[in-house]
Design a protein around this motif. Sequence first.
Motif, mmCIF file in Angstrom:
data_model
loop_
_atom_site.group_PDB
_atom_site.id
_atom_site.type_symbol
_atom_site.label_atom_id
_atom_site.label_comp_id
_atom_site.label_asym_id
_atom_site.label_seq_id
_atom_site.Cartn_x
_atom_site.Cartn_y
_atom_site.Cartn_z
ATOM 1 N N GLY A 74 0.677 -1.380 -0.019
ATOM 2 C CA GLY A 74 -0.043 0.063 0.181
ATOM 3 C C GLY A 74 0.878 1.276 -0.038
ATOM 4 N N CYS B 230 2.784 2.977 -2.285
ATOM 5 C CA CYS B 230 2.461 3.731 -3.533
ATOM 6 C C CYS B 230 1.037 4.499 -3.371
ATOM 7 N N ASP B 231 0.167 3.747 -2.862
ATOM 8 C CA ASP B 231 -1.235 4.556 -2.699
ATOM 9 C C ASP B 231 -1.155 5.498 -1.782
ATOM 10 N N ARG B 232 -0.757 5.388 -0.613
ATOM 11 C CA ARG B 232 -0.808 6.048 0.375
ATOM 12 C C ARG B 232 0.180 7.288 0.367
ATOM 13 N N LYS C 289 0.913 8.523 -2.974
ATOM 14 C CA LYS C 289 0.815 9.238 -4.363
ATOM 15 C C LYS C 289 0.610 10.569 -4.461
#
Length: 447
Positions: free
Chosen positions: A305, A307-309, A311
């Motif tokens: 997670g 990259c999502d957190r 971005k």
Amino acid sequence: MEKNTCIAMIPSPGLSHLIPFVEFAKRVVQQNHNKIHVTFLIPTFGSPSSSMISILNVLPPNIDFTILPQVNIQDLPHNLNLETKITRTCKLSLPFLHEAVTSLSSLTNLVAIVFDVFSVDALDVAKKFNLLSYIFFTTGAVLLSFSLCLPMLDESGSLTDLTKTVNIPGCVVPFQVKDLPDPVLHERSNETYIHCVEMSKTLSLFDGLIVNTFTDLEGDAISALHEKHLNENSPCVYPVGPIIQTKSTGKENQWEFIEWLNKQPPKSVLYISFGSGGTLSQDQLNDSAYLIGQKEDPLNYLPSGFCDRTKRQGLVIPSWAPQVEVLGHGSIGAFLSHCGWNSILESVVHGIPMIALPLFAEQRMNAVLLTEVIKVAVRPKVDDESGLIKREEIAKVIKRIMEGDDDDDLEIHKRIKDLSDAAFVAISENGSSQRAFSSLVLKWLNI
């Protein structure tokens, strides 16, 4: 028709050594009006990487290369560490090297060979052909000073206790033994350790030692090396740095990177890179490999997670980043680095303060130099119980170096700016590094 002076250069396998060799060769040919030709003779234990080929394929006209035949990988034990594997490869390449130098000598006015520190076993080739011999030390003067005194430290038994410290000529702070380069931390009977000591003894047999540094960066160490040359008849030392890439060779991510950076406020971005082969431990980051293998998607090395957190706040590039262009961008405020010497010099040239997170080789030694001697970096503390660097500690040093609130932090920013200016002066006309460089090349031209 008179033949141009020719210099053979023998880098060891690996981009971190090839890149400064190439940049040094470019300076040699570009500043001497085509009077000198450089030929690279490159040992290898595997097929050349695409990054290596991309560098070699854009060499100037007066520089060419020969990739020596690949050594038989079956001749190398499977459990060798990287340093020993590189050294063994260079040694197994000696017959190919001898053949290449024989051919080069018959076709050109070959006057000297410049060796990498891992290829010192090839010194006899230079002696056989009556050629001048040099080591291009792609790291700094403090490490070179340590290497020259290593045989004495070995004889005294000073390196057997990791809790002790050693003094290195030209360095104002002692180094803990545990922070010395990886090869000297092996058992004294280990092949890597033995070769490291023997290599250090061999340094005195060369005609000169070229080092990628400059006076304002490592003045005390350079003075100690010059004094050793005068008093002990050791080889002449030529500090010719900073030698760095002026532009990155890989273009695949450059526009994405720069476009993103253009949208960020000045000095607001922390750049993080662990070099071409560095990784963190599984406990430290979810990964435990170093030059062993690679997952199909490098982003899978990151915590789930991640990259999502991040971005909306950051950008992750899964392969090569155009580091020279990144460090030269106005949005970069600091560099979290593994403390490889190439990265250090690039950061210094662009005036970017550092967060030191050393991983292997001589990087711990470089980190001490950056934080305690040159004082242009901060280093997060390792937790005594876990042996890891806690996230709170990393956040603390990032905030410290990015915001620079107290006098010590402001001094770091001032010192790195001053060193950036000094680096430019060193390689300009009549600068200290340019004078050393010119005296070296003049010696080659007058043979």
